[in-house]
Design an enzyme around this catalytic site. Sequence first.
Site, mmCIF file in Angstrom:
data_model
loop_
_atom_site.group_PDB
_atom_site.id
_atom_site.type_symbol
_atom_site.label_atom_id
_atom_site.label_comp_id
_atom_site.label_asym_id
_atom_site.label_seq_id
_atom_site.Cartn_x
_atom_site.Cartn_y
_atom_site.Cartn_z
ATOM 1 C CB CYS A 67 -20.411 4.434 34.295
ATOM 2 S SG CYS A 67 -19.332 3.296 33.415
ATOM 3 C CD GLN A 102 -19.140 -7.480 10.159
ATOM 4 O OE1 GLN A 102 -18.050 -7.384 9.637
ATOM 5 N NE2 GLN A 102 -19.485 -8.524 10.868
ATOM 6 C CE1 TYR A 126 -28.525 -3.701 17.416
ATOM 7 C CE2 TYR A 126 -28.598 -3.957 15.030
ATOM 8 C CZ TYR A 126 -28.449 -3.161 16.140
ATOM 9 O OH TYR A 126 -28.252 -1.822 15.994
ATOM 10 C CG LEU A 141 -22.846 -1.100 1.462
ATOM 11 C CD1 LEU A 141 -24.362 -1.175 1.392
ATOM 12 C CD2 LEU A 141 -22.427 -0.447 2.767
ATOM 13 N N GLY A 142 -20.067 -4.889 0.681
ATOM 14 C CA GLY A 142 -19.674 -6.253 1.012
ATOM 15 C C GLY A 142 -20.861 -7.078 1.505
ATOM 16 C CG ASP A 149 -25.013 -3.435 18.202
ATOM 17 O OD1 ASP A 149 -24.948 -2.964 19.361
ATOM 18 O OD2 ASP A 149 -24.876 -2.724 17.187
ATOM 19 C CD GLU A 178 -30.378 -0.784 12.964
ATOM 20 O OE1 GLU A 178 -29.315 -1.388 13.166
ATOM 21 O OE2 GLU A 178 -30.617 0.316 13.470
ATOM 22 C CB THR A 194 -16.307 -12.858 8.569
ATOM 23 O OG1 THR A 194 -17.114 -11.818 8.034
ATOM 24 C CG2 THR A 194 -16.488 -12.905 10.080
HETATM 25 S S1 SF4 Z 1 -19.077 6.655 31.793
HETATM 26 FE FE1 SF4 Z 1 -17.558 6.213 30.264
HETATM 27 S S2 SF4 Z 1 -17.314 3.987 30.256
HETATM 28 FE FE2 SF4 Z 1 -19.194 4.484 31.360
HETATM 29 S S3 SF4 Z 1 -20.794 4.320 29.821
HETATM 30 FE FE3 SF4 Z 1 -20.169 6.458 29.877
HETATM 31 S S4 SF4 Z 1 -18.570 6.674 28.317
HETATM 32 FE FE4 SF4 Z 1 -18.863 4.468 28.715
#
Ligand code: SF4
Length: 354
Positions: free
Chosen positions: A210, A43, A121, A81-82, A139, A38, A300
């Site tokens: 979604c 980044q 996180y 890796l920075g 995150d 992790e 950053t």
């Molecule tokens: S349906 Fe599309 S926008 Fe929604 S969580 Fe899945 S990949 Fe992401």
Amino acid sequence: METLYEKLPGPLLTWYREHARKLPWRVDQDPYHVWLSEVMLQQTRVEAVKDYYIRFLESIPGISQLAQASDDQLTKLWEGLGYYSRVRNLQKAAKIIMENHGGQFPREYAQVRALPGIGDYTAGAICSICFQMPTPAVDGNVLRVLSRLEASFAPIDQPMTKKCMTEKLKCSYAQGNCGDLTQSLMELGATLCGPNRAPQCHMCPLESLCQAKALQCQEQLPVKSKKQTRKLEEKTVFLLRNEQFLAICKRPATGLLAGLWSYPIIDGHLTVQEALDWVEQAGCQPKELLKTVEKVHVFTHVQWNMQGIYLICGARPDAFHWVTDQQLQGEIGLPTAFRQFSEDQEVWTQRNFG
Ligand code: SF4
């Protein structure tokens, strides 16, 4: 009626168990392994991290070895890796684990969160993945998925947005499977619903849930409120060679790249004459200017616009540490900001150095 967050685990976990990428840190739930991965993944892309992770564990297989590792060993393993403060914090935390927890990774969230370098996180990820605790790990990737799922235009860089989404996500964790839930959200946010490209909704296990997909606004989300402004700083970097040796020095103990190896570097862009004067005053007896180059390194909050000056010198004063190319390649952990100058090898090979 089930809420969005209560409906989410079923399809997400089924998809994850079928499609999860095989990654070296998913082989077991050892907290040292999950913690290390992790921290490395902050980044940095998964593909880039794999080799670093394997190499690090081969050299430093456990927390006790991490506590005892030398600074040079750590910076060499972290080179590229920075964010070297991260590996230093790993070691600070390892020492605390050895001294205060008998060498065993702590199993209470508050104790994990209190370790150096571990924020909400990482603590959430370790506790859910390794100890099956209902501790969401939220995150940028997870915030992107959640803001699309909710069709939320709340800026994801606002702490309140993160806090609200973390709270809501606890309903999903209440159903158990905490480790896989954390990993499945990370996986979706890194793949189908990833950054910098259109989400692949037709393959997504959450498509029917979604709200952004339903409203066709998924590509407008997430939103951020603030623009990053970076301070520009000019630097002059000296590539000083005497016979087969190059000059390096240690950075100051505080500030950017604190305590790491560096080529000699000073603030500002010098003219060639000013640069030669500086090298003369440092006792290096400048003989021949081979070339100057421009390089940029972005941190950053700061960007270094660097001017590199390649010089053959007649002396090796003690003010610097003088190393061969082989030592530079094999033993010395040089940050990427400086390593990009080492890539200009032809400047030396043309002169039969290196
Ligand atoms: S349906 Fe599309 S926008 Fe929604 S969580 Fe899945 S990949 Fe992401």
